[in-house]
Scaffold this motif. Sequence first.
Motif, mmCIF file in Angstrom:
data_model
loop_
_atom_site.group_PDB
_atom_site.id
_atom_site.type_symbol
_atom_site.label_atom_id
_atom_site.label_comp_id
_atom_site.label_asym_id
_atom_site.label_seq_id
_atom_site.Cartn_x
_atom_site.Cartn_y
_atom_site.Cartn_z
ATOM 1 N N ILE A 113 30.357 -73.651 -9.131
ATOM 2 C CA ILE A 113 31.008 -72.379 -8.829
ATOM 3 C C ILE A 113 30.889 -71.422 -9.995
ATOM 4 O O ILE A 113 30.608 -70.239 -9.830
ATOM 5 C CB ILE A 113 32.485 -72.607 -8.475
ATOM 6 N N ASP A 127 40.682 -74.462 -6.498
ATOM 7 C CA ASP A 127 40.182 -74.707 -5.152
ATOM 8 C C ASP A 127 40.463 -73.521 -4.235
ATOM 9 O O ASP A 127 39.610 -73.126 -3.434
ATOM 10 C CB ASP A 127 40.817 -75.966 -4.578
ATOM 11 N N ARG A 132 38.132 -70.732 -5.159
ATOM 12 C CA ARG A 132 36.792 -71.041 -4.654
ATOM 13 C C ARG A 132 36.673 -70.732 -3.173
ATOM 14 O O ARG A 132 35.705 -70.106 -2.732
ATOM 15 C CB ARG A 132 36.480 -72.522 -4.899
#
Length: 241
Positions: free
Chosen positions: A8, A81, A84
Amino acid sequence: MKAYLFIIILFFAVSVHAQTTTRTTTKLDENTIVKDSSGTVLPYSIWQKLMQTGEYNLKKVTGLDEFVAYKMNDVEKARADERRKAAILNMPKPRQAASLKEGEKFKGDKFTDINGNKYDLKTSIDKVYVINFWFINCPPCKQEIPELNKVVEKYKDNKNVVFIGIGLDNKTDLAAFLKTTPFNYNIIDEGRFYAQKYEIDGYPTHVIVGKDGLIKFSTIGLAGNTVYWIEKTIGEQLKGI
């Protein structure tokens, strides 16, 4: 689909990274200085693997062109998370491979993988085929393997989904590579013939073929949401099976 944090970070630096005749440089590479909490410089192979676990993050050292790797707590991982997921949903769809246009008929071939298993894409129209063109010395190809393995694991008990990795390398080199870097697709060796047939001009190149033999998704290179779209397309195709 949970992406590795290292990937990422890389994706935020470049939206897409394809291996062609010209290499794309990124900020985080083998020349990046990364240290552990004690100040010891970590080799590239070590800190990259730490990032790929999804347990670690990199923090830039103020005033210096270097980073410290540290283990995230549960709150940090949850926040990462969520960021993302939000970032992926806001990304444009990955660019389509010029020679593999969605909606067109896939030419089809008969393949035999390195374990002797055979696949007939000329006449078989009852499965979803997930195909990846790649080669060993392709950085983005290797970078995405852990995430692709997660997708394979998700559908390992579903006989309606077949994963095929068409590698350009010979069988011996592929076997040696797979011992240290497992890639759970059904691997085809000596794939240059197929790459030329399908006019592949960048790696990795992905294509998903539906049970009707039509191309449902294709993309060249590795974007931050490539694996998300692979998994999304598989799910959409399975609704009709």
